[in-house]
Enzyme design. Sequence first.
Site, PDB file in Angstrom:
ATOM      1  N   LYS A   1       4.199 -17.496 -57.685  1.00 14.70           N
ATOM      2  CA  LYS A   1       3.282 -16.368 -57.487  1.00 14.70           C
ATOM      3  C   LYS A   1       2.120 -16.768 -56.590  1.00 14.70           C
ATOM      4  O   LYS A   1       1.734 -16.028 -55.696  1.00 14.70           O
ATOM      5  CB  LYS A   1       2.667 -15.894 -58.821  1.00 14.70           C
ATOM      6  CG  LYS A   1       3.627 -15.337 -59.829  1.00 14.70           C
ATOM      7  CD  LYS A   1       2.872 -14.713 -61.004  1.00 14.70           C
ATOM      8  CE  LYS A   1       2.032 -15.698 -61.813  1.00 14.70           C
ATOM      9  NZ  LYS A   1       2.828 -16.705 -62.525  1.00 14.70           N
TER      10      LYS A   1
ATOM     11  N   ARG B   1      -1.721 -10.146 -67.761  1.00 12.81           N
ATOM     12  CA  ARG B   1      -0.744 -10.980 -68.456  1.00 12.81           C
ATOM     13  C   ARG B   1      -0.428 -10.446 -69.837  1.00 12.81           C
ATOM     14  O   ARG B   1       0.386 -11.052 -70.542  1.00 12.81           O
ATOM     15  CB  ARG B   1      -1.287 -12.403 -68.599  1.00 12.81           C
ATOM     16  CG  ARG B   1      -0.840 -13.386 -67.514  1.00 12.81           C
ATOM     17  CD  ARG B   1      -1.394 -14.713 -67.907  1.00 12.81           C
ATOM     18  NE  ARG B   1      -0.868 -15.893 -67.320  1.00 12.81           N
ATOM     19  CZ  ARG B   1      -1.313 -16.475 -66.200  1.00 12.81           C
ATOM     20  NH1 ARG B   1      -2.220 -15.877 -65.472  1.00 12.81           N
ATOM     21  NH2 ARG B   1      -0.835 -17.630 -65.827  1.00 12.81           N
TER      22      ARG B   1
ATOM     23  N   ARG C   1       5.357 -30.690 -59.949  1.00  9.24           N
ATOM     24  CA  ARG C   1       4.432 -30.266 -58.900  1.00  9.24           C
ATOM     25  C   ARG C   1       3.175 -31.116 -58.775  1.00  9.24           C
ATOM     26  O   ARG C   1       2.550 -31.115 -57.730  1.00  9.24           O
ATOM     27  CB  ARG C   1       4.141 -28.773 -58.950  1.00  9.24           C
ATOM     28  CG  ARG C   1       3.126 -28.276 -59.922  1.00  9.24           C
ATOM     29  CD  ARG C   1       3.024 -26.750 -59.714  1.00  9.24           C
ATOM     30  NE  ARG C   1       2.260 -26.148 -60.788  1.00  9.24           N
ATOM     31  CZ  ARG C   1       2.152 -24.854 -60.980  1.00  9.24           C
ATOM     32  NH1 ARG C   1       2.774 -24.015 -60.204  1.00  9.24           N
ATOM     33  NH2 ARG C   1       1.427 -24.375 -61.960  1.00  9.24           N
TER      34      ARG C   1
ATOM     35  N   ARG D   1      -3.513 -30.561 -61.915  1.00  6.94           N
ATOM     36  CA  ARG D   1      -4.110 -29.576 -62.814  1.00  6.94           C
ATOM     37  C   ARG D   1      -3.968 -30.078 -64.232  1.00  6.94           C
ATOM     38  O   ARG D   1      -2.910 -30.551 -64.625  1.00  6.94           O
ATOM     39  CB  ARG D   1      -3.388 -28.235 -62.668  1.00  6.94           C
ATOM     40  CG  ARG D   1      -4.031 -27.328 -61.657  1.00  6.94           C
ATOM     41  CD  ARG D   1      -3.221 -26.092 -61.433  1.00  6.94           C
ATOM     42  NE  ARG D   1      -2.967 -25.334 -62.659  1.00  6.94           N
ATOM     43  CZ  ARG D   1      -2.458 -24.117 -62.671  1.00  6.94           C
ATOM     44  NH1 ARG D   1      -2.155 -23.534 -61.546  1.00  6.94           N
ATOM     45  NH2 ARG D   1      -2.239 -23.490 -63.802  1.00  6.94           N
TER      46      ARG D   1
ATOM     47  N   ARG E   1       3.243 -22.598 -72.081  1.00  4.48           N
ATOM     48  CA  ARG E   1       2.937 -21.474 -71.194  1.00  4.48           C
ATOM     49  C   ARG E   1       4.151 -20.570 -71.015  1.00  4.48           C
ATOM     50  O   ARG E   1       4.017 -19.356 -70.890  1.00  4.48           O
ATOM     51  CB  ARG E   1       2.420 -21.986 -69.845  1.00  4.48           C
ATOM     52  CG  ARG E   1       0.988 -22.512 -69.960  1.00  4.48           C
ATOM     53  CD  ARG E   1       0.603 -23.394 -68.812  1.00  4.48           C
ATOM     54  NE  ARG E   1       0.569 -22.686 -67.549  1.00  4.48           N
ATOM     55  CZ  ARG E   1       0.736 -23.270 -66.356  1.00  4.48           C
ATOM     56  NH1 ARG E   1       0.976 -24.566 -66.290  1.00  4.48           N
ATOM     57  NH2 ARG E   1       0.668 -22.562 -65.273  1.00  4.48           N
TER      58      ARG E   1
HETATM   59  P1  AMP Z   1      -2.688 -19.546 -63.662  1.00  2.00           P
HETATM   60  O1  AMP Z   1      -3.399 -20.305 -62.574  1.00  2.00           O
HETATM   61  O2  AMP Z   1      -2.506 -18.098 -63.345  1.00  2.00           O
HETATM   62  O3  AMP Z   1      -1.408 -20.218 -64.067  1.00  2.00           O
HETATM   63  O4  AMP Z   1      -3.645 -19.588 -64.939  1.00  2.00           O
HETATM   64  C1  AMP Z   1      -3.995 -20.810 -65.553  1.00  2.00           C
HETATM   65  C2  AMP Z   1      -4.487 -20.560 -66.976  1.00  2.00           C
HETATM   66  O5  AMP Z   1      -5.632 -19.694 -66.937  1.00  2.00           O
HETATM   67  C3  AMP Z   1      -3.484 -19.848 -67.873  1.00  2.00           C
HETATM   68  O6  AMP Z   1      -2.573 -20.738 -68.473  1.00  2.00           O
HETATM   69  C4  AMP Z   1      -4.408 -19.209 -68.888  1.00  2.00           C
HETATM   70  O7  AMP Z   1      -4.897 -20.154 -69.818  1.00  2.00           O
HETATM   71  C5  AMP Z   1      -5.589 -18.775 -68.027  1.00  2.00           C
HETATM   72  N1  AMP Z   1      -5.384 -17.411 -67.480  1.00  2.00           N
HETATM   73  C6  AMP Z   1      -5.208 -17.052 -66.169  1.00  2.00           C
HETATM   74  N2  AMP Z   1      -5.043 -15.729 -66.046  1.00  2.00           N
HETATM   75  C7  AMP Z   1      -5.094 -15.222 -67.296  1.00  2.00           C
HETATM   76  C8  AMP Z   1      -4.965 -13.907 -67.844  1.00  2.00           C
HETATM   77  N3  AMP Z   1      -4.731 -12.831 -67.054  1.00  2.00           N
HETATM   78  N4  AMP Z   1      -5.081 -13.766 -69.189  1.00  2.00           N
HETATM   79  C9  AMP Z   1      -5.322 -14.810 -69.977  1.00  2.00           C
HETATM   80  N5  AMP Z   1      -5.438 -16.077 -69.552  1.00  2.00           N
HETATM   81  C10 AMP Z   1      -5.326 -16.290 -68.210  1.00  2.00           C
END
Ligand code: AMP
Length: 185
Positions: A15, A89, A128, A132, A143
């Site tokens: 994404k 989400r 990857r 992070r 996740r």
């Molecule tokens: P991402 O970079 O989108 O994979 O997000 C990394 C982490 O941020 C996720 O595993 C969640 O802990 C938190 N996070 C990001 N977007 C959301 C969302 N829309 N709702 C809840 N937690 C989020």
Amino acid sequence: MDATITLLGPPGSGKGTQAARLRERHGFELLSSGDLLREARAAGTDLGLRAARYMDRGALVPDDVIVAVVLEAIERLADGPVVLDGFPRTVAQARALDRALGDRARGLDAAILIDVPDEEVVRRIVNRHHGRSDDTAETARERLRVYHRETEPLVEYYTERRLLRWIDGAREADAVEDDVRAALQ
Ligand code: AMP
């Protein structure tokens, strides 16, 4: 009316890569909820510290927290095309998004699902090495569980609203990008 789209898909589905390409090659403004949280965290704000505990476990940050952050960012959007990465989400977030976009006389034009099978997701995340703190095999699996439980219901939510576009994400980024572009036509 300029397009407003969201990218859905499991962690590691690409994404972020596709969202970046939409920004660089097609002039979309990018709103990434994960980036907003990582910035808050790096800045050491209360929000960032609170979010960090959830992120490191592979859990979702509570809806009220993330909705407040993202809706504030939506307020600041210019009028051009927008791609959301990582938001919504949960169904509660999707409802909050619908309301917020409605208030700005926008609507969501498409929810693009970049689909990747579970085994491929875990393999990609472990490989990857982004540095992070949430990229470990254990949090990757968590996740993924959270994705199936909390986020997958959005497939039905957006199918009912005729906004879902399904894309096979288990391919090279260029091939996925072609399909994303086609889905936007
Ligand atoms: P991402 O970079 O989108 O994979 O997000 C990394 C982490 O941020 C996720 O595993 C969640 O802990 C938190 N996070 C990001 N977007 C959301 C969302 N829309 N709702 C809840 N937690 C989020």
